[in-house]
Design an enzyme around this catalytic site. Structure first.
Site, PDB file in Angstrom:
ATOM      1  N   GLY A 166      -4.087   2.361   6.033  1.00  0.00           N
ATOM      2  CA  GLY A 166      -4.655   3.679   6.308  1.00  0.00           C
ATOM      3  C   GLY A 166      -3.674   4.723   6.778  1.00  0.00           C
ATOM      4  N   GLU A 167      -4.106   5.984   6.662  1.00  0.00           N
ATOM      5  CA  GLU A 167      -3.302   7.118   7.128  1.00  0.00           C
ATOM      6  C   GLU A 167      -3.930   7.569   8.460  1.00  0.00           C
ATOM      7  OE1 GLU A 167      -0.546   8.975   6.604  1.00  0.00           O
ATOM      8  OE2 GLU A 167      -1.323  10.239   8.198  1.00  0.00           O
TER       9      GLU A 167
ATOM     10  N   SER B  80       2.471   6.605  12.418  1.00  0.00           N
ATOM     11  CA  SER B  80       3.260   6.813  11.202  1.00  0.00           C
ATOM     12  C   SER B  80       2.404   7.578  10.200  1.00  0.00           C
ATOM     13  CB  SER B  80       3.661   5.453  10.620  1.00  0.00           C
ATOM     14  OG  SER B  80       4.287   5.620   9.370  1.00  0.00           O
TER      15      SER B  80
ATOM     16  N   SER C 230       6.936   9.063   6.952  1.00  0.00           N
ATOM     17  CA  SER C 230       7.327   8.291   5.771  1.00  0.00           C
ATOM     18  C   SER C 230       7.838   9.282   4.737  1.00  0.00           C
ATOM     19  CB  SER C 230       6.119   7.520   5.232  1.00  0.00           C
ATOM     20  OG  SER C 230       5.706   6.582   6.203  1.00  0.00           O
TER      21      SER C 230
ATOM     22  N   CYS D 193       1.089  -4.098  14.565  1.00  0.00           N
ATOM     23  CA  CYS D 193       0.942  -3.097  13.519  1.00  0.00           C
ATOM     24  C   CYS D 193      -0.559  -2.994  13.226  1.00  0.00           C
ATOM     25  CB  CYS D 193       1.724  -3.602  12.313  1.00  0.00           C
ATOM     26  SG  CYS D 193       1.572  -2.566  10.875  1.00  0.00           S
TER      27      CYS D 193
ATOM     28  N   CYS E 167      -7.085   3.416   1.995  1.00  0.00           N
ATOM     29  CA  CYS E 167      -6.414   4.694   2.276  1.00  0.00           C
ATOM     30  C   CYS E 167      -6.648   5.629   1.109  1.00  0.00           C
ATOM     31  CB  CYS E 167      -4.913   4.465   2.465  1.00  0.00           C
ATOM     32  SG  CYS E 167      -4.001   5.974   2.838  1.00  0.00           S
TER      33      CYS E 167
ATOM     34  N   CYS F 245       2.328   1.534  -2.781  1.00  0.00           N
ATOM     35  CA  CYS F 245       1.633   0.904  -1.647  1.00  0.00           C
ATOM     36  C   CYS F 245       0.345   0.213  -2.088  1.00  0.00           C
ATOM     37  CB  CYS F 245       1.331   1.972  -0.597  1.00  0.00           C
ATOM     38  SG  CYS F 245       0.303   1.388   0.760  1.00  0.00           S
TER      39      CYS F 245
ATOM     40  N   CYS G 211      -0.352   6.485  -2.454  1.00  0.00           N
ATOM     41  CA  CYS G 211       1.090   6.406  -2.730  1.00  0.00           C
ATOM     42  C   CYS G 211       1.306   5.275  -3.747  1.00  0.00           C
ATOM     43  CB  CYS G 211       1.874   6.120  -1.456  1.00  0.00           C
ATOM     44  SG  CYS G 211       1.559   7.346  -0.170  1.00  0.00           S
TER      45      CYS G 211
ATOM     46  N   HIS H 227      10.780   8.940   2.113  1.00  0.00           N
ATOM     47  CA  HIS H 227      10.920   8.238   0.833  1.00  0.00           C
ATOM     48  C   HIS H 227      11.561   8.997  -0.324  1.00  0.00           C
ATOM     49  CE1 HIS H 227       8.511   5.560   3.102  1.00  0.00           C
ATOM     50  NE2 HIS H 227       7.322   5.890   2.636  1.00  0.00           N
TER      51      HIS H 227
ATOM     52  N   ASN I  57       9.003  -3.549  -0.829  1.00  0.00           N
ATOM     53  CA  ASN I  57       8.360  -4.834  -1.129  1.00  0.00           C
ATOM     54  C   ASN I  57       7.604  -4.617  -2.420  1.00  0.00           C
ATOM     55  OD1 ASN I  57       8.976  -6.078   1.442  1.00  0.00           O
ATOM     56  ND2 ASN I  57       7.513  -4.613   2.278  1.00  0.00           N
TER      57      ASN I  57
ATOM     58  N   CYS J 159       5.189  -4.409   5.041  1.00  0.00           N
ATOM     59  CA  CYS J 159       4.695  -3.050   4.805  1.00  0.00           C
ATOM     60  C   CYS J 159       4.170  -2.906   3.391  1.00  0.00           C
ATOM     61  CB  CYS J 159       5.828  -2.034   4.899  1.00  0.00           C
ATOM     62  SG  CYS J 159       6.610  -1.990   6.466  1.00  0.00           S
TER      63      CYS J 159
ATOM     64  N   GLU K  22      -6.583  -5.663   8.329  1.00  0.00           N
ATOM     65  CA  GLU K  22      -5.502  -6.556   8.717  1.00  0.00           C
ATOM     66  C   GLU K  22      -4.646  -5.939   9.814  1.00  0.00           C
ATOM     67  OE1 GLU K  22      -4.590  -8.956   4.635  1.00  0.00           O
ATOM     68  OE2 GLU K  22      -3.986  -6.885   4.720  1.00  0.00           O
TER      69      GLU K  22
END
Ligand code: SAH
Ligand code: SF4
Length: 355
Positions: free
Chosen positions: A171-172, A203, A226, A103, A110, A117, A114, A228, A302, A345, A90
């Site tokens: 993905g990372e 990111s 990121s 984006c 991934c 996510c 996390c 957090h 989210n 996100c 996506e």
């Protein structure tokens, strides 16, 4: 030969041996990245021998746009692209004043897991190739070209195309650094997508080795961490990668880099109700970031299902922001775009396996 995975240097050296001039490489790249042609050499009138060779050996990647959703609220657009092997990724287009940001996804799924996510819940299916990263930009630019009304409704000129790229989709990116680097070299190239380096942002969840390598080879692009959480233990609970690359080491590195790196690092801080949203957290955050050049984006969580993590209370979120602001930190609350189309996100997920 996977055409979109070759940058100018690759094309020049590979085709140079076939007697192709720089001028031809330039015209063919213009066909691919400016005219968005699905057969970039069709109009380039390359020597007949080369044309035959290209038709036989070069593949121009095609993907199917299997789904496109336009947000009713903020005009962001979510694309679902189907890759040749059936996996789907996506990308999201996000218009904002005169900018159009895309984006991008760098992997199918991934590996980092996390806990807040959606993409992390999928696990890693595979890395994307450079061509599969670039085609997301090319297809989105084609869509913009075909949808003049979208630009018009946003009061943007009809020639406007994507101006900014953020690797904040699935993905990372630092787990797939080679392909991401190759794709970025084509994005930056004036013969390619001609984007300014600083308008491209990687990111990362905190892959320190990857970040060091990326900054070394791409010092001019932008980087986001990121973060957090403000303690190692809390961060390790949210983001397993913290056990491998502890926050303290990453911040030490950013502090050191701040002396020579001209730009600010972007710090993303997803705010989670009763987990990392107290004023003590804000105080600790301000202290940790004190001598690093940063801008902070606070992203309200989210919520994803199933999970016990909740969005922050708006009043607490504002108090958190105000606290940082008073400490002299540049900070913004970033409400995610495209909530109605699950484009926000951490909501980028596809479960579809190759059919
Ligand atoms: N893997 C990279 C880039 C993709 S994620 C990274 O982690 O930085 C892009 C951003 O969305 C990250 O800051 C990530 O932490 C954040 N994110 C993930 N899930 C989220 C959620 N449910 N709510 C809000 N932000 C989320
Ligand atoms: Fe991967 Fe980033 Fe999601 Fe973590 S937040 S699981 S690193 S995509």
């Amino acid at each position: 030969m996977d055409f979109y995975s070759q940058n100018r240097e690759d094309l020049t050296s590979e085709w140079g041996r076939l007697g192709v001039s720089q001028a031809h490489v330039r015209t063919i790249m213009a066909g691919a990245y400016k005219k968005l042609s699905s057969c970039p050499w069709a109009e380039a009138t390359p020597p007949r021998l080369l044309k035959n060779w290209l038709d036989e050996h070069a593949q121009v990647l095609k993907v199917e746009r299997s789904k496109i959703q336009v947000s009713m609220y903020d005009s962001s657009v979510k694309f679902l692209f189907k890759l040749a092997d059936g996996y789907e990724v996506e990308s999201v287009l996000m218009p904002e004043s005169s900018r159009i940001t895309i984006c991008l996804s760098s992997q199918v799924g991934c590996a980092q897991g996390c806990i807040f996510c959606f993409t992390g819940k999928m696990g890693l299916k595979r890395n994307l190739r450079a061509s599969e990263i670039l085609i997301q930009v090319i297809e989105a630019n084609r869509w913009i070209e075909e949808n003049a009304n979208w630009l018009k409704a946003l009061n943007l000129p009809s020639f406007q195309r994507i101006t900014n790229v953020v690797f904040m989709g699935m993905g990372e990116p630092l787990d797939n650094l080679n392909e991401v680097t190759k794709a970025i070299s084509i994005m930056k190239d004036p013969w390619g997508l001609n984007l300014a380096a600083r308008k491209i942002t990687i990111s990362t969840a905190g892959h320190l080795d990857g970040l060091k390598a990326a900054l070394e080879s791409m010092p001019n692009i932008s980087y986001a961490l990121s973060m957090h959480a403000t303690s190692e233990s809390e961060r390790s609970k949210l983001m397993p990668i913290n056990r491998r690359f502890p926050l303290g080491d990453i911040l030490d590195f950013l502090r050191e880099k701040s002396k020579s790196y001209e730009k600010d690092f972007l710090i993303q801080y997803t705010v989670i109700h009763n987990v990392n949203d107290s004023l003590e957290d804000a105080a600790m955050l301000a202290q940790l970031l004190a001598d690093i050049n940063v801008k902070v984006n606070l992203i309200p969580l989210n919520p994803i299902e199933p999970s016990r993590l909740n969005s922050p209370d708006p009043k607490r979120l504002e108090a958190f922001r105000d606290f940082l602001y008073e400490k002299g930190i540049r900070v913004m609350i970033r409400y995610s775009k495209g909530q109605d189309i699950m484009a926000a996100c951490g909501q980028l997920v596809t479960n579809r396996l190759p059919s």
